[in-house]
Design a protein around this motif. Structure first.
Motif, PDB file in Angstrom:
ATOM      1  N   UNK A 149      -7.441  -6.865   0.318  1.00 25.27           N
ATOM      2  CA  UNK A 149      -8.583  -5.822   0.359  1.00 25.27           C
ATOM      3  C   UNK A 149      -8.965  -5.856   1.798  1.00 25.27           C
ATOM      4  N   UNK A 150      -8.601  -6.588   2.186  1.00 30.19           N
ATOM      5  CA  UNK A 150      -9.187  -6.346   4.251  1.00 30.19           C
ATOM      6  C   UNK A 150      -7.539  -6.479   4.661  1.00 30.19           C
ATOM      7  N   UNK A 151      -6.933  -5.520   5.346  1.00 29.35           N
ATOM      8  CA  UNK A 151      -5.928  -5.537   6.167  1.00 29.35           C
ATOM      9  C   UNK A 151      -4.254  -5.021   5.241  1.00 29.35           C
ATOM     10  N   UNK A 152      -3.634  -6.252   5.747  1.00 36.97           N
ATOM     11  CA  UNK A 152      -2.200  -5.295   4.979  1.00 36.97           C
ATOM     12  C   UNK A 152      -0.994  -6.478   4.947  1.00 36.97           C
ATOM     13  N   UNK A 153      -0.417  -6.757   3.821  1.00 33.40           N
ATOM     14  CA  UNK A 153       0.643  -8.081   4.260  1.00 33.40           C
ATOM     15  C   UNK A 153       2.351  -7.558   4.372  1.00 33.40           C
ATOM     16  N   UNK A 154       3.018  -8.151   5.100  1.00 29.78           N
ATOM     17  CA  UNK A 154       4.376  -7.451   4.225  1.00 29.78           C
ATOM     18  C   UNK A 154       5.146  -7.955   5.289  1.00 29.78           C
ATOM     19  N   UNK A 155       6.499  -8.288   5.415  1.00 33.14           N
ATOM     20  CA  UNK A 155       7.400  -9.121   6.912  1.00 33.14           C
ATOM     21  C   UNK A 155       8.604  -8.154   6.320  1.00 33.14           C
ATOM     22  N   UNK A 156       8.980  -7.652   7.698  1.00 33.86           N
ATOM     23  CA  UNK A 156      10.838  -6.834   8.149  1.00 33.86           C
ATOM     24  C   UNK A 156      10.394  -5.162   7.495  1.00 33.86           C
ATOM     25  N   UNK A 157      11.318  -4.254   6.531  1.00 32.82           N
ATOM     26  CA  UNK A 157      11.952  -3.619   6.506  1.00 32.82           C
ATOM     27  C   UNK A 157      12.108  -3.436   5.697  1.00 32.82           C
ATOM     28  N   UNK A 158      11.398  -2.108   4.924  1.00 34.82           N
ATOM     29  CA  UNK A 158      11.851  -1.776   3.893  1.00 34.82           C
ATOM     30  C   UNK A 158      12.268  -0.147   3.574  1.00 34.82           C
ATOM     31  N   UNK A 159      13.367   0.275   2.694  1.00 37.12           N
ATOM     32  CA  UNK A 159      13.478   1.266   3.037  1.00 37.12           C
ATOM     33  C   UNK A 159      13.967   2.150   1.271  1.00 37.12           C
ATOM     34  N   UNK A 160      13.490   3.574   1.232  1.00 41.84           N
ATOM     35  CA  UNK A 160      13.694   4.032  -0.037  1.00 41.84           C
ATOM     36  C   UNK A 160      12.337   3.801  -0.887  1.00 41.84           C
ATOM     37  N   UNK A 206      -0.563 -17.134  -0.015  1.00 43.27           N
ATOM     38  CA  UNK A 206      -1.683 -17.213  -1.398  1.00 43.27           C
ATOM     39  C   UNK A 206      -2.722 -16.208  -1.486  1.00 43.27           C
ATOM     40  N   UNK A 207      -2.331 -15.395  -2.680  1.00 41.79           N
ATOM     41  CA  UNK A 207      -3.357 -14.247  -2.665  1.00 41.79           C
ATOM     42  C   UNK A 207      -4.410 -14.337  -3.919  1.00 41.79           C
ATOM     43  N   UNK A 208      -5.670 -13.578  -3.677  1.00 38.95           N
ATOM     44  CA  UNK A 208      -6.588 -13.571  -4.691  1.00 38.95           C
ATOM     45  C   UNK A 208      -6.899 -12.030  -5.634  1.00 38.95           C
ATOM     46  N   UNK A 209      -6.671 -12.371  -6.906  1.00 37.15           N
ATOM     47  CA  UNK A 209      -7.557 -11.583  -6.890  1.00 37.15           C
ATOM     48  C   UNK A 209      -9.147 -10.355  -6.861  1.00 37.15           C
ATOM     49  N   UNK A 210      -9.234  -9.242  -6.886  1.00 33.05           N
ATOM     50  CA  UNK A 210      -9.852  -8.666  -6.117  1.00 33.05           C
ATOM     51  C   UNK A 210     -11.191  -8.372  -7.002  1.00 33.05           C
ATOM     52  N   UNK A 211     -11.499  -8.370  -8.352  1.00 31.96           N
ATOM     53  CA  UNK A 211     -12.284  -8.231  -9.345  1.00 31.96           C
ATOM     54  C   UNK A 211     -12.164 -10.436  -9.571  1.00 31.96           C
ATOM     55  N   UNK A 212     -11.398 -10.545  -9.980  1.00 31.56           N
ATOM     56  CA  UNK A 212     -12.139 -12.015  -9.903  1.00 31.56           C
ATOM     57  C   UNK A 212     -11.996 -13.413  -9.404  1.00 31.56           C
ATOM     58  N   UNK A 214       2.525   2.570  -1.193  1.00 26.15           N
ATOM     59  CA  UNK A 214       2.884   1.431  -1.737  1.00 26.15           C
ATOM     60  C   UNK A 214       1.423   0.772  -2.827  1.00 26.15           C
ATOM     61  N   UNK A 215       1.535  -0.849  -3.877  1.00 27.56           N
ATOM     62  CA  UNK A 215       1.137  -1.400  -4.541  1.00 27.56           C
ATOM     63  C   UNK A 215       1.546  -2.208  -4.468  1.00 27.56           C
ATOM     64  N   UNK A 216       0.680  -3.608  -4.908  1.00 23.77           N
ATOM     65  CA  UNK A 216       0.679  -4.723  -4.586  1.00 23.77           C
ATOM     66  C   UNK A 216      -0.168  -5.056  -6.268  1.00 23.77           C
TER      67      UNK A 216
END
Length: 264
Positions: free
Chosen positions: A149-160, A170-176, A211-213
């Motif tokens: 909802x604010x910013x981004x998260x992730x660690x390391x690299x991805x390809x393809x 720990x995350x929280x749903x943006x609606x609920x 991307x999508x989370x």
């Protein structure tokens, strides 16, 4: 008088040549799209780390025989092409040659003379088909970034293209606002190259990332975010980010001001 007769005799041929040139110039441009990202799905499992910049994530790859991921890349490129040039024609080059998937960007930026035969064969196909520009979609190594909802998260690299599983944050749903542990990130980290097939010159290149989370918030039966998504939803998500990443990279390549900037 003789000179005038010759000139008059040549006039129809000259007009015919001019008409042919005008018709060729007025013909819709023809693009070809070759995707080299759909041979596998990458699975990244985040591992917790402390005090180190080394990417310690676990990776595996699932080979894919179907063409659905490359189809998604073509769909993204095709959409961007027809926004930029509505009358253009886009051809999909469906070439499932493992050697091309291994080459990736080295196909368009030659570094090994041993691969020249593959490039020559592809160049000949383009010329025979009247292709003005070749668009090649390759895998690209970049930062793992997934939007919150604010910013981004992730660690390391991805390809393809694939999935990034975090079992810890720990995350929280943006609606609920309901809390959950971990998330599943769907990603496409690509590079798109615009090539003149006649000279095999890279006109321009651009990175593409989408991307999508998803979390398990609200799903009482799911142990992890991976379990919260059905197989079909995973496939749909993967195809969607590939289309988005490809379309987003192709669009600026077709602008008149596009320059050959690195896709890395």
């Amino acid at each position: 008088m003789i000179s005038r007769r010759i000139a008059l005799a040549l006039l129809p041929a000259s007009l015919g040549l001019d008409a042919a040139r005008a018709a060729a110039a007025a013909a819709p441009p023809r693009y070809a799209v070759l995707s080299l990202v759909g041979d596998e799905i990458v699975l990244v499992n985040r591992r917790m780390r402390t005090g180190s910049n080394i990417d310690s994530n676990e990776r595996s790859a699932i080979p894919i025989a179907a063409t659905s991921l490359d189809d998604a890349a073509f769909a993204g490129a095709d959409a961007a092409i027809h926004v930029a040039e509505p009358t253009a024609e886009a051809l999909r080059f469906s070439i499932r040659d493992p050697r091309l998937y291994t080459l990736q960007e080295r196909l368009v930026v030659p570094v090994d003379a041993n691969d020249e035969g593959l490039r020559d064969a592809l160049r000949k196909v383009c010329v025979d088909q009247g292709v003005a520009r070749l668009i090649v979609v390759t895998k690209r190594r970049g930062d793992a970034r997934f939007g919150l909802y604010e910013g981004s998260i992730g660690d390391g690299k991805v390809a393809g293209a694939g999935f990034y599983l975090d079992r810890h944050v720990r995350t929280a749903g943006t609606d609920s606002g309901e809390r959950a542990t971990g998330f599943l990130g769907t990603f496409a980290s690509l590079a798109v190259w615009l090539v003149d097939p006649a000279s095999w010159r890279v006109i321009a290149s651009r990175p593409g990332y989408a991307q999508r989370l998803d979390t398990a918030a609200g799903n009482r039966d799911a142990v992890t975010a991976w379990d919260a998504m059905t197989p079909q939803r995973k496939v749909n998500a993967l195809e969607a980010v590939i289309r988005e990443a490809t379309s987003g990279a192709v669009a600026p390549l077709l602008e008149p001001s596009a320059a050959a900037t690195p896709a890395r």
